[in-house]
Design a protein around this motif. Structure first.
Motif, PDB file in Angstrom:
ATOM      1  N   PHE A  86     -11.609   2.375   0.565  1.00 30.44           N
ATOM      2  CA  PHE A  86     -12.450   1.218   0.056  1.00 30.44           C
ATOM      3  C   PHE A  86     -13.203   1.348  -1.130  1.00 30.44           C
ATOM      4  O   PHE A  86     -13.584   0.413  -1.796  1.00 30.44           O
ATOM      5  N   ILE A  87     -12.620   2.358  -1.938  1.00 24.77           N
ATOM      6  CA  ILE A  87     -13.292   2.287  -3.744  1.00 24.77           C
ATOM      7  C   ILE A  87     -12.245   1.459  -4.107  1.00 24.77           C
ATOM      8  O   ILE A  87     -12.628   0.741  -5.374  1.00 24.77           O
ATOM      9  N   LYS A  88     -10.899   1.079  -3.761  1.00 26.22           N
ATOM     10  CA  LYS A  88      -9.953   0.115  -4.393  1.00 26.22           C
ATOM     11  C   LYS A  88      -9.537  -0.865  -3.385  1.00 26.22           C
ATOM     12  O   LYS A  88      -9.700  -0.664  -2.119  1.00 26.22           O
ATOM     13  N   SER A  89      -9.185  -2.051  -3.924  1.00 25.97           N
ATOM     14  CA  SER A  89      -8.597  -2.996  -3.134  1.00 25.97           C
ATOM     15  C   SER A  89      -7.237  -3.426  -3.615  1.00 25.97           C
ATOM     16  O   SER A  89      -6.755  -2.995  -4.632  1.00 25.97           O
ATOM     17  N   TYR A  90      -6.652  -4.324  -2.890  1.00 25.93           N
ATOM     18  CA  TYR A  90      -5.186  -4.773  -3.265  1.00 25.93           C
ATOM     19  C   TYR A  90      -5.455  -5.712  -4.731  1.00 25.93           C
ATOM     20  O   TYR A  90      -4.608  -5.593  -5.526  1.00 25.93           O
ATOM     21  N   ASN A  91      -6.578  -5.893  -4.852  1.00 26.69           N
ATOM     22  CA  ASN A  91      -6.937  -6.718  -5.954  1.00 26.69           C
ATOM     23  C   ASN A  91      -7.771  -5.745  -6.722  1.00 26.69           C
ATOM     24  O   ASN A  91      -8.929  -5.275  -6.597  1.00 26.69           O
ATOM     25  N   PRO A  92      -6.984  -5.462  -8.139  1.00 21.60           N
ATOM     26  CA  PRO A  92      -7.511  -4.309  -8.972  1.00 21.60           C
ATOM     27  C   PRO A  92      -8.945  -4.147  -9.400  1.00 21.60           C
ATOM     28  O   PRO A  92      -9.664  -3.313  -9.705  1.00 21.60           O
ATOM     29  N   GLU A  93      -9.338  -5.598  -9.323  1.00 21.07           N
ATOM     30  CA  GLU A  93     -11.059  -5.920  -9.812  1.00 21.07           C
ATOM     31  C   GLU A  93     -11.825  -5.660  -8.713  1.00 21.07           C
ATOM     32  O   GLU A  93     -13.173  -5.816  -9.110  1.00 21.07           O
ATOM     33  N   ILE A  94     -11.455  -5.398  -7.531  1.00 19.63           N
ATOM     34  CA  ILE A  94     -12.517  -5.383  -6.432  1.00 19.63           C
ATOM     35  C   ILE A  94     -12.772  -3.874  -5.893  1.00 19.63           C
ATOM     36  O   ILE A  94     -11.608  -3.185  -5.646  1.00 19.63           O
ATOM     37  N   SER A  95     -13.952  -3.531  -5.609  1.00 21.99           N
ATOM     38  CA  SER A  95     -14.212  -2.489  -4.821  1.00 21.99           C
ATOM     39  C   SER A  95     -15.326  -2.568  -3.780  1.00 21.99           C
ATOM     40  O   SER A  95     -16.269  -3.518  -4.181  1.00 21.99           O
ATOM     41  N   TYR A  96     -15.317  -2.000  -2.848  1.00 22.21           N
ATOM     42  CA  TYR A  96     -16.111  -2.085  -1.558  1.00 22.21           C
ATOM     43  C   TYR A  96     -17.235  -1.198  -1.471  1.00 22.21           C
ATOM     44  O   TYR A  96     -18.314  -1.179  -0.911  1.00 22.21           O
ATOM     45  N   THR A  97     -17.117  -0.213  -2.289  1.00 21.88           N
ATOM     46  CA  THR A  97     -17.961   1.105  -2.241  1.00 21.88           C
ATOM     47  C   THR A  97     -18.100   1.675  -3.326  1.00 21.88           C
ATOM     48  O   THR A  97     -17.065   2.031  -3.909  1.00 21.88           O
ATOM     49  N   PRO A  98     -19.371   1.837  -4.033  1.00 19.32           N
ATOM     50  CA  PRO A  98     -19.302   2.694  -5.412  1.00 19.32           C
ATOM     51  C   PRO A  98     -18.836   4.088  -5.154  1.00 19.32           C
ATOM     52  O   PRO A  98     -19.037   4.594  -3.933  1.00 19.32           O
ATOM     53  N   ILE A  99     -18.205   4.580  -6.135  1.00 17.95           N
ATOM     54  CA  ILE A  99     -17.693   6.089  -5.917  1.00 17.95           C
ATOM     55  C   ILE A  99     -18.865   7.183  -5.982  1.00 17.95           C
ATOM     56  O   ILE A  99     -18.694   8.128  -5.062  1.00 17.95           O
ATOM     57  N   ALA A 100     -20.231   6.699  -6.271  1.00 17.23           N
ATOM     58  CA  ALA A 100     -21.467   7.481  -6.144  1.00 17.23           C
ATOM     59  C   ALA A 100     -21.646   7.678  -4.751  1.00 17.23           C
ATOM     60  O   ALA A 100     -22.049   8.630  -4.236  1.00 17.23           O
ATOM     61  N   VAL A 101     -21.385   6.632  -3.899  1.00 16.58           N
ATOM     62  CA  VAL A 101     -21.844   6.390  -2.486  1.00 16.58           C
ATOM     63  C   VAL A 101     -20.859   7.552  -1.726  1.00 16.58           C
ATOM     64  O   VAL A 101     -21.155   8.391  -0.796  1.00 16.58           O
ATOM     65  N   LEU A 102     -19.491   7.482  -2.277  1.00 10.07           N
ATOM     66  CA  LEU A 102     -18.547   8.365  -1.533  1.00 10.07           C
ATOM     67  C   LEU A 102     -19.290   9.953  -1.725  1.00 10.07           C
ATOM     68  O   LEU A 102     -18.765  10.882  -1.075  1.00 10.07           O
ATOM     69  N   LEU A 103     -19.267   9.992  -3.118  1.00  8.93           N
ATOM     70  CA  LEU A 103     -19.641  11.541  -3.562  1.00  8.93           C
ATOM     71  C   LEU A 103     -20.947  12.155  -2.727  1.00  8.93           C
ATOM     72  O   LEU A 103     -20.886  13.189  -2.065  1.00  8.93           O
ATOM     73  N   TYR A 139     -21.094   4.362  10.037  1.00 11.95           N
ATOM     74  CA  TYR A 139     -19.819   4.587   9.178  1.00 11.95           C
ATOM     75  C   TYR A 139     -18.855   3.415   9.626  1.00 11.95           C
ATOM     76  O   TYR A 139     -17.981   2.934   8.841  1.00 11.95           O
ATOM     77  N   ILE A 140     -18.598   3.531  10.940  1.00 11.98           N
ATOM     78  CA  ILE A 140     -17.659   2.506  11.493  1.00 11.98           C
ATOM     79  C   ILE A 140     -17.820   1.084  11.149  1.00 11.98           C
ATOM     80  O   ILE A 140     -17.075   0.157  10.888  1.00 11.98           O
ATOM     81  N   VAL A 141     -19.186   0.583  11.318  1.00 12.17           N
ATOM     82  CA  VAL A 141     -19.590  -0.761  10.945  1.00 12.17           C
ATOM     83  C   VAL A 141     -18.976  -0.960   9.678  1.00 12.17           C
ATOM     84  O   VAL A 141     -18.615  -2.202   9.191  1.00 12.17           O
ATOM     85  N   SER A 142     -19.365  -0.137   8.572  1.00 14.75           N
ATOM     86  CA  SER A 142     -19.288  -0.344   7.113  1.00 14.75           C
ATOM     87  C   SER A 142     -17.669  -0.336   6.965  1.00 14.75           C
ATOM     88  O   SER A 142     -17.246  -1.070   5.980  1.00 14.75           O
ATOM     89  N   GLU A 143     -16.857   0.636   7.654  1.00 14.18           N
ATOM     90  CA  GLU A 143     -15.319   0.600   7.356  1.00 14.18           C
ATOM     91  C   GLU A 143     -14.696  -0.634   7.719  1.00 14.18           C
ATOM     92  O   GLU A 143     -13.874  -1.220   7.119  1.00 14.18           O
ATOM     93  N   PHE A 144     -15.126  -1.173   8.934  1.00 13.27           N
ATOM     94  CA  PHE A 144     -14.477  -2.277   9.543  1.00 13.27           C
ATOM     95  C   PHE A 144     -14.908  -3.533   8.825  1.00 13.27           C
ATOM     96  O   PHE A 144     -14.046  -4.518   8.717  1.00 13.27           O
ATOM     97  N   TYR A 145     -16.096  -3.537   8.198  1.00 13.68           N
ATOM     98  CA  TYR A 145     -16.636  -4.723   7.522  1.00 13.68           C
ATOM     99  C   TYR A 145     -15.752  -4.851   6.109  1.00 13.68           C
ATOM    100  O   TYR A 145     -15.349  -5.616   5.720  1.00 13.68           O
ATOM    101  N   ALA A 146     -15.502  -3.656   5.624  1.00 15.56           N
ATOM    102  CA  ALA A 146     -14.932  -3.468   4.415  1.00 15.56           C
ATOM    103  C   ALA A 146     -13.428  -3.947   4.648  1.00 15.56           C
ATOM    104  O   ALA A 146     -12.667  -4.596   3.625  1.00 15.56           O
TER     105      ALA A 146
END
Length: 198
Positions: A86-103, A139-146
């Motif tokens: 979810f850091i990336k999307s099919y649309n390259p201009e879109i991200s659903y979560t900042p990489i800092a969050v993942l880190l 986690y589950i809510v966030s991933e399904f929302y994304a």
């Protein structure tokens, strides 16, 4: 392998499959609609196995120290994989979560697993606590929302309020970080003593 552990293992197997199916359209520019039609039911089933492994472990009296370690390990593998996606999307201009969050989430999960390993070495099995379970729900809510937002992208059915919906996605993942560290502090309070003797 016990039936409950087979369900747990399903989540580990599914993680790389989800990753490949998610990024295949990103890499090729094709199969966007087909990919989303496959990964949604697959992710639903993978998350449902988290209930099934616990249900059958209790039903068949298969609750074990190994299962108490294997279950959260499988959760981490699956959730970190989806979060990476979810850091990336099919649309390259879109991200659903900042990489800092993942880190920050990765650091928390690795630290939690280290605590479990040290505890296991001393004969202490750390089972999931309420804070950890609530964190998993977030986690589950966030991933399904994304994944819902990504569905809009891949089906070319983007609502006018999409930018607002995307902000909500970021907020949900930030809440995940807060919940993950709050639960980790709770684990340290209750099990941190296993680290003091080293």
């Amino acid at each position: 392998m016990q039936l409950s552990n087979k369900f747990t293992f399903t989540r580990i197997v599914f993680a790389p499959i989800f990753f490949l199916l998610y990024f295949l359209p990103v890499w090729t520019g094709k199969f966007a609609f087909a990919s989303i039609c496959i990964i949604i039911p697959c992710l639903i089933f993978a998350e449902f196995t988290d209930y099934l492994d616990g249900h059958y472990a209790r039903k068949h009296n298969e609750v074990s120290d190994f299962g108490k370690l294997f279950d959260p390990f499988a959760d981490v593998i699956l959730h970190l994989t989806t979060f990476v996606c979810f850091i990336k999307s099919y649309n390259p201009e879109i991200s659903y979560t900042p990489i800092a969050v993942l880190l920050f989430i990765m650091l928390r999960e690795f630290s939690q697993n280290f605590l479990r390993m040290v505890a296991a070495k001393k004969g202490v099995a750390i089972a999931a606590r309420k804070g950890g379970k609530f964190k998993t729900v977030m986690y589950i809510v966030s991933e399904f929302y994304a994944l819902l937002l990504e569905t809009f992208i891949r089906t070319d059915n983007i609502p006018a309020c999409f930018n607002t919906l995307k902000i909500i996605s970021v907020v949900l993942f930030i809440i995940c970080v807060i919940c993950s560290y709050a639960s980790f502090i709770d684990y340290l309070v209750h099990f941190g003593k296993v680290l003091k003797d080293n």
